[in-house]
Design an enzyme around this catalytic site. Structure first.
Site, mmCIF file in Angstrom:
data_model
loop_
_atom_site.group_PDB
_atom_site.id
_atom_site.type_symbol
_atom_site.label_atom_id
_atom_site.label_comp_id
_atom_site.label_asym_id
_atom_site.label_seq_id
_atom_site.Cartn_x
_atom_site.Cartn_y
_atom_site.Cartn_z
ATOM 1 N N SER A 14 -27.405 14.263 -1.113
ATOM 2 C CA SER A 14 -29.022 13.533 -0.721
ATOM 3 C C SER A 14 -30.084 14.682 -0.773
ATOM 4 O O SER A 14 -29.655 15.713 -0.761
ATOM 5 C CB SER A 14 -28.861 13.254 0.860
ATOM 6 O OG SER A 14 -28.666 14.306 1.651
ATOM 7 N N ARG A 16 -34.485 15.430 0.804
ATOM 8 C CA ARG A 16 -35.293 15.098 2.003
ATOM 9 C C ARG A 16 -36.448 15.946 1.745
ATOM 10 O O ARG A 16 -36.484 17.012 1.030
ATOM 11 C CB ARG A 16 -34.520 15.268 3.217
ATOM 12 C CG ARG A 16 -33.917 16.708 3.588
ATOM 13 C CD ARG A 16 -32.642 16.581 4.054
ATOM 14 N NE ARG A 16 -32.115 17.839 4.019
ATOM 15 C CZ ARG A 16 -30.907 18.221 4.265
ATOM 16 N NH1 ARG A 16 -30.277 17.219 5.133
ATOM 17 N NH2 ARG A 16 -30.147 19.150 4.021
ATOM 18 N N ASP A 238 -30.081 26.897 -2.573
ATOM 19 C CA ASP A 238 -30.086 26.500 -1.239
ATOM 20 C C ASP A 238 -29.649 27.446 -0.306
ATOM 21 O O ASP A 238 -30.122 27.512 0.818
ATOM 22 C CB ASP A 238 -29.460 24.993 -0.913
ATOM 23 C CG ASP A 238 -28.182 24.867 -1.611
ATOM 24 O OD1 ASP A 238 -27.588 25.775 -1.985
ATOM 25 O OD2 ASP A 238 -27.718 23.686 -1.878
ATOM 26 N N THR A 239 -28.521 28.178 -0.735
ATOM 27 C CA THR A 239 -27.995 29.194 0.009
ATOM 28 C C THR A 239 -28.928 30.474 0.324
ATOM 29 O O THR A 239 -28.880 30.908 1.643
ATOM 30 C CB THR A 239 -26.560 29.714 -0.217
ATOM 31 O OG1 THR A 239 -25.787 28.562 -0.743
ATOM 32 C CG2 THR A 239 -26.000 30.511 0.630
ATOM 33 N N ASN A 301 -17.535 32.181 -1.556
ATOM 34 C CA ASN A 301 -17.586 30.594 -1.750
ATOM 35 C C ASN A 301 -16.226 30.186 -1.119
ATOM 36 O O ASN A 301 -15.400 30.521 -1.473
ATOM 37 C CB ASN A 301 -17.887 30.098 -3.116
ATOM 38 C CG ASN A 301 -19.299 30.303 -3.435
ATOM 39 O OD1 ASN A 301 -19.931 31.225 -2.931
ATOM 40 N ND2 ASN A 301 -19.656 29.683 -4.806
ATOM 41 N N GLN A 309 -16.030 15.593 3.695
ATOM 42 C CA GLN A 309 -17.083 14.495 3.208
ATOM 43 C C GLN A 309 -16.447 13.582 2.049
ATOM 44 O O GLN A 309 -16.377 12.052 2.265
ATOM 45 C CB GLN A 309 -18.004 14.969 2.255
ATOM 46 C CG GLN A 309 -19.362 15.848 3.104
ATOM 47 C CD GLN A 309 -20.011 16.710 2.230
ATOM 48 O OE1 GLN A 309 -19.975 16.984 1.046
ATOM 49 N NE2 GLN A 309 -20.926 17.506 2.896
#
Length: 469
Positions: A14, A16, A238-239, A301, A309
């Protein structure tokens, strides 16, 4: 009047739009728009619908206009490693292939014909992941040479989206390091390595740092969304943004933090001023990804909540993640699997894969949703404990606490298990860490926050943090 900043945070499932501003020295968030994302199969490949994502980006920006809250800047972060190739007219070539696609299988051997795996790690400090950009480029070269030869530009996913907004082509540093083609010494493209692999030097764009303003919205985008603003690249990985959002109390040193950016992946690590590219570090499969202020995110990682999920989609559609977590906490199944095994990267059926792993290791096989989830949560916690021991050994640091940021910080059972498995105090939150880090880079660029330490202090004062011992 408030100064608004827009973080567009796009994950694997997703995206946002989060507006942020400072009020009484605290950061205030407002979700403006949310949209779905995911891999789609096209031409036999697992791809990203980049055109669809950009349409969603514009829709969310128009929502800001409708709300009367026009941001002074916008920045986009996404996942790492994936790329698009553009031709001489800046048109996209082929598909935006996703990292879970199988096209990179065997490409490591092609790379190692040119440079050994050991030398590659010593040169870049980046752990081997079969989907790293270095292997994706080899897949283009080997499997689609007729398309590869047309390529004039390589951009990572957020770089391409910033290009569509601004018309400016640049590659942001934190994400660039995940290509396994950047030198941790020069902090720039390793063009000798690129030459060795026979990749075209012209593909690679100038590397810019988080907080760089690359321009304003194009006239076309301005007409579409109804306003103009600066395009400021955050830590686009993003990390990288999430790690910026690790909360630190005032008058507390932030040079000895241990974090887990918990979401689809669990990224567990600390920050270093110099990369550790030793053979021992390679043996532990630790990586040196670029961070804000040229700090290195020294981390591993770990498969993460992707497993949960997947199981939710398969057998738990009627339950929330919180309910699944609670159900798992009431089971007593002792089975443990290797949460970092490649078999869990993209199995056809995650639930069955977990069951098979238990059966193959002669452990009790989970029989229902709660037991499958419990096996995953307990296995992740054990993996965290093992990883901490490795990081402490290699850095010489001792950590008394773990900061869990991101969506996974809401998984209370996993947080409790992590505290138990590691013997360390767990601080969980903030949940929207990636968007918060994104906003922080923009606020620092604007001068509303002084630096990373000031941002982390502000985050500590702005959001609720839960403690587990």
């Amino acid at each position: 009047m408030n100064k608004y900043y827009l973080a567009i945070d796009i994950g694997a499932s997703s995206g946002r739009h989060i507006l942020g501003h400072l009020e009484n020295e605290q950061m205030v968030l407002e979700e403006i728009y949310r949209f779905p994302n995911g891999n789609v199969e096209k031409d036999g490949e697992l791809t990203w619908d980049i055109d669809g994502l950009f349409k969603e980006i514009l829709i969310g920006m128009k929502k800001c206009k409708d709300a009367g809250k026009i941001p002074i800047s916008v920045g986009i972060d996404t996942w790492a490693v994936d790329i698009v190739l553009l031709d001489e007219e800046d048109k996209r070539i082929g598909n935006a292939v996703g990292y879970r696609d199988s096209s990179t299988q065997g490409m490591d051997k092609k790379v190692y014909e040119k440079i050994s795996e050991d030398e590659l790690y010593a040169r870049t400090g980046i752990q081997k992941q079969i989907f790293n950009t270095i292997y994706q480029l080899m897949a283009w070269k080997e499997r689609k040479p007729e398309l590869y030869t047309k390529a004039k530009t390589m951009l990572m996913i957020p770089d391409y989206l910033h290009f569509l907004l601004s018309g400016v082509k640049a590659t942001e540093y934190t994400n660039a390091t995940t290509t396994q083609l950047v030198s941790p010494v020069t902090k720039d493209w390793d063009f000798n390595l690129i030459d060795t692999l026979n990749y075209s030097k012209n593909l690679f764009q100038k590397i810019v740092l988080p907080g760089t303003c690359i321009g304003n919205l194009t006239q076309e985008v301005q007409q579409e969304v109804g306003f103009d603003c600066k395009v400021v690249v955050p830590a686009t990985h993003d990390t990288g943004s999430a790690v910026m959002a690790v909360p630190v109390a005032k008058n507390t040193c932030d040079e000895n933090i241990l974090y887990i950016s918990s979401g689809t992946w669990s990224l567990m690590g600390t920050e270093l001023l110099d990369a550790n590219c030793s053979s021992e570090s390679k043996a532990y499969n630790l990586t040196n990804e670029g961070g804000y202020e040229y700090r290195f995110r020294y981390l591993k990682n770990i498969m993460g909540l992707w497993m949960i999920q997947s199981v939710k989609k398969e057998i738990g559609q009627n339950y929330s993640f919180g309910e699944i977590c609670e159900m798992a906490s009431r089971t007593a199944i002792p089975s443990i699997i290797d949460a970092n095994d490649d078999r869990f990267l993209a199995p056809k059926d995650m639930t069955e894969e977990v069951k098979c792993a238990c059966k193959e290791s002669a452990q009790p096989v989970p029989e229902n949703l709660a037991e499958v989830a419990a096996v995953i949560y307990n296995s992740l916690a054990k993996c965290y404990g093992k990883t901490i021991a490795e990081i402490e050994k290699l850095t010489g640091k001792q950590f008394g606490e773990i900061h869990i940021v991101g969506g996974g910080s809401n998984a209370e059972y996993l947080n409790q298990l992590t505290a138990l498995a590691t013997g360390k105090t767990v601080f969980a939150g903030p949940t929207e860490a990636t968007a918060i880090g994104n906003l922080s880079a923009q606020m620092i660029a604007e001068g509303e926050l002084m630096d990373l330490t000031d941002a982390r202090n502000c985050i500590y004062e702005s959001f609720d943090i839960k403690v587990y011992k």
